[in-house]
Design an enzyme around this catalytic site. Structure first.
Site, PDB file in Angstrom:
ATOM      1  N   PRO A 223      42.577  45.415  44.343  1.00 35.48           N
ATOM      2  CA  PRO A 223      42.908  44.402  43.328  1.00 35.48           C
ATOM      3  C   PRO A 223      42.914  45.034  41.938  1.00 35.48           C
ATOM      4  O   PRO A 223      41.875  45.179  41.297  1.00 35.48           O
ATOM      5  CB  PRO A 223      41.793  43.363  43.483  1.00 35.48           C
ATOM      6  CG  PRO A 223      40.649  44.115  44.089  1.00 35.48           C
ATOM      7  CD  PRO A 223      41.244  45.202  44.935  1.00 35.48           C
ATOM      8  N   ASP A 398      39.485  48.968  39.872  1.00 37.75           N
ATOM      9  CA  ASP A 398      39.304  48.178  41.084  1.00 37.75           C
ATOM     10  C   ASP A 398      38.376  47.010  40.738  1.00 37.75           C
ATOM     11  O   ASP A 398      37.188  47.206  40.473  1.00 37.75           O
ATOM     12  CB  ASP A 398      38.699  49.053  42.183  1.00 37.75           C
ATOM     13  CG  ASP A 398      38.640  48.369  43.535  1.00 37.75           C
ATOM     14  OD1 ASP A 398      38.594  47.123  43.570  1.00 37.75           O
ATOM     15  OD2 ASP A 398      38.603  49.084  44.556  1.00 37.75           O
ATOM     16  N   HIS A 399      38.927  45.787  40.771  1.00 38.97           N
ATOM     17  CA  HIS A 399      38.157  44.626  40.327  1.00 38.97           C
ATOM     18  C   HIS A 399      37.017  44.275  41.289  1.00 38.97           C
ATOM     19  O   HIS A 399      36.139  43.474  40.950  1.00 38.97           O
ATOM     20  CB  HIS A 399      39.089  43.423  40.179  1.00 38.97           C
ATOM     21  CG  HIS A 399      38.651  42.448  39.136  1.00 38.97           C
ATOM     22  ND1 HIS A 399      37.425  42.507  38.520  1.00 38.97           N
ATOM     23  CD2 HIS A 399      39.273  41.370  38.597  1.00 38.97           C
ATOM     24  CE1 HIS A 399      37.312  41.522  37.647  1.00 38.97           C
ATOM     25  NE2 HIS A 399      38.412  40.814  37.676  1.00 38.97           N
ATOM     26  N   ARG A 400      37.002  44.874  42.478  1.00 39.79           N
ATOM     27  CA  ARG A 400      35.880  44.653  43.400  1.00 39.79           C
ATOM     28  C   ARG A 400      34.620  45.356  42.913  1.00 39.79           C
ATOM     29  O   ARG A 400      33.507  44.990  43.305  1.00 39.79           O
ATOM     30  CB  ARG A 400      36.240  45.169  44.802  1.00 39.79           C
ATOM     31  CG  ARG A 400      37.400  44.439  45.463  1.00 39.79           C
ATOM     32  CD  ARG A 400      37.802  45.128  46.750  1.00 39.79           C
ATOM     33  NE  ARG A 400      38.286  46.491  46.515  1.00 39.79           N
ATOM     34  CZ  ARG A 400      38.682  47.320  47.483  1.00 39.79           C
ATOM     35  NH1 ARG A 400      38.632  46.914  48.752  1.00 39.79           N
ATOM     36  NH2 ARG A 400      39.112  48.534  47.189  1.00 39.79           N
ATOM     37  N   ILE A 402      34.493  46.759  39.360  1.00 35.53           N
ATOM     38  CA  ILE A 402      34.401  46.708  37.899  1.00 35.53           C
ATOM     39  C   ILE A 402      34.970  45.387  37.403  1.00 35.53           C
ATOM     40  O   ILE A 402      36.045  44.954  37.839  1.00 35.53           O
ATOM     41  CB  ILE A 402      35.188  47.885  37.286  1.00 35.53           C
ATOM     42  CG1 ILE A 402      34.576  49.215  37.753  1.00 35.53           C
ATOM     43  CG2 ILE A 402      35.222  47.800  35.773  1.00 35.53           C
ATOM     44  CD1 ILE A 402      35.491  50.399  37.598  1.00 35.53           C
TER      45      ILE A 402
END
Length: 426
Positions: A223, A398-400, A402
């Site tokens: 993501p 990576d929004h998972r 950060i």
């Protein structure tokens, strides 16, 4: 009657100690005249060594990773007076019964029993152009190699081709057009472009064929979010030019990349979540600083890695980046020189453009995109605007791992380091 002949590497020009990147036959395999035996990769090209005769492989004298030159022994071939025929049908994959995965209860009866993917080739059919490992994979996945279009050198079928064909067949059996489960996308459009005007076809370079699937996976599975910011590098650029004037006679050229790497290392130390990788439900935090940088080559982008950048000075980094970039352009990079990176930098400043969205290079969790620095009027906080050299920064993450606030802090901290590189020493 039969004879044993030694098959050796033919004249391959001035190349010596060329690595073997693929062995396409195994002991007991029947080969025809001009069947590919091994693949070599020189500094300039990938080449295949064909069989000079028809026969059966009795002994293999090389393996992947060996280095060969003109006259090196490849294998021993047993030849016969009769023409070598195609392998018996027993070597081909037998049709397998549809599994429950191929025929879920929600699929109508007509779709629940699809035709087998594989079928034994007839004796008159040409042998598919594939290595033993690829043939084994095809048998495991019930894929008929005669129906697979090869994307390798000289249309050789690769493992990726077999995987893609099997995925498409599975998607078709499920009644969807996408091989990616859950997306339910329509099939990729097939268009005869020549109907609309003149066309030409150019095969993708080996680098693009290998990197393409990885980029697609990273873009779909990670993501992505990108934080955009700017850094004032007015003083830093003046310092860089001064260094180059002072050390021009010593043959050292300081590019902006070296300063950027040192600033990135400082930011990674301040925000260690960016120097990490996901491993299931765990986050692997790294205590070393190996920085990759995208190098532009005639065949596509590659990412060499500067190892232990925190322990190296600007001069050493400048020399190492220059050497790695030169090796990349000449196709001489080794695999180990592109592995182990913690964080990547993609700089387009030498070409142009501003902000963009770089794709995270898994298993890393972030990548920095750098555009072309431009002079802008910046308010000095007093009474006037001052011309300042501003550098566009695009941080994809990576929004998972950060969140947006942490990414904004990282980019702001990086800008502070670039505005005054003396802070890196703190």
């Amino acid at each position: 009657m039969s004879d044993m002949i030694e098959v050796k590497v033919p004249d391959i020009g001035d190349f010596k100690d060329v690595p073997v990147i693929e062995v396409m036959v195994a002991v007991g395999d029947a080969v025809r005249v001009d069947s590919p035996l091994i693949a070599l990769e020189s500094e300039k090209a990938t080449m295949e060594v064909p069989s000079p005769a028809a026969g059966v492989v009795k002994e293999l004298k090389v393996k992947v990773g060996d280095k060969v030159s003109d006259g090196s022994l490849i294998l021993v071939l047993e030849t016969a007076d009769t023409t070598v025929s195609a392998p018996p049908p027993a070597q081909a994959a037998q049709p397998a019964a549809p599994t429950a995965e191929l025929a879920p209860a929600s699929i109508p009866a007509s779709a629940a029993a699809p035709q087998p993917i594989a079928a034994a080739p007839t004796a008159d059919a040409p042998l598919p152009y594939a290595s033993p490992a690829v043939r084994k994979l095809a048998r495991e996945k019930d894929v008929d190699l005669t129906k697979v279009k090869g994307t390798g050198p000289k249309d050789r079928i690769t493992k990726e081709d077999v995987e893609a064909y099997a995925a498409e067949a599975l998607a078709a059996a499920r009644g969807v057009g996408s091989p990616l489960p859950g997306l339910d996308l329509p099939a990729w459009p097939k268009v005869d472009h020549a109907k609309f005007g003149p066309t030409s076809v150019e095969p993708l370079s080996r680098i693009r064929r290998l990197s393409g699937p990885n980029l697609a996976r990273n873009w779909v599975m990670i993501p992505h979010v990108t934080n955009h910011d700017e850094a004032d590098i007015t003083e830093l650029e003046a310092f860089r030019q001064q260094l180059n004037r002072e050390q021009s006679k010593q043959g050292v050229k300081y590019t902006f990349l070296g300063f950027l790497i040192k600033a990135v290392v400082a930011a990674l130390k301040q925000y260690p979540a960016f120097n990490a990788s996901l491993d299931g439900d765990n986050l692997v935090l790294k205590h070393y600083y190996h920085i990759g940088f995208a190098a532009d080559t005639p065949l596509g982008l590659v990412v060499p890695v500067i190892r232990d950048a925190d322990r190296k000075g600007l001069r050493e980094i400048a020399q190492e980046t220059a050497n790695l970039a030169q090796q990349a352009r000449e196709g001489r990079l080794k695999l180990e020189q592109m592995q182990g990176g913690c964080f990547s930098i993609s700089s387009l400043g030498g070409i142009g453009g501003g902000h963009f969205t770089p794709i995270v290079n898994a298993p890393e969790v972030a990548i920095l995109g750098v555009g072309k620095a431009v002079h802008k009027p910046v308010w000095d906080g007093g009474t006037a605007f001052q011309p300042r050299l501003m550098l566009p920064l695009s941080l994809s993450y990576d929004h998972r791992v950060i969140d947006g606030a942490l990414a904004a802090r990282f980019n702001a901290f990086l800008g502070t380091m670039l505005a005054d590189l003396r802070r890196v020493m703190l």
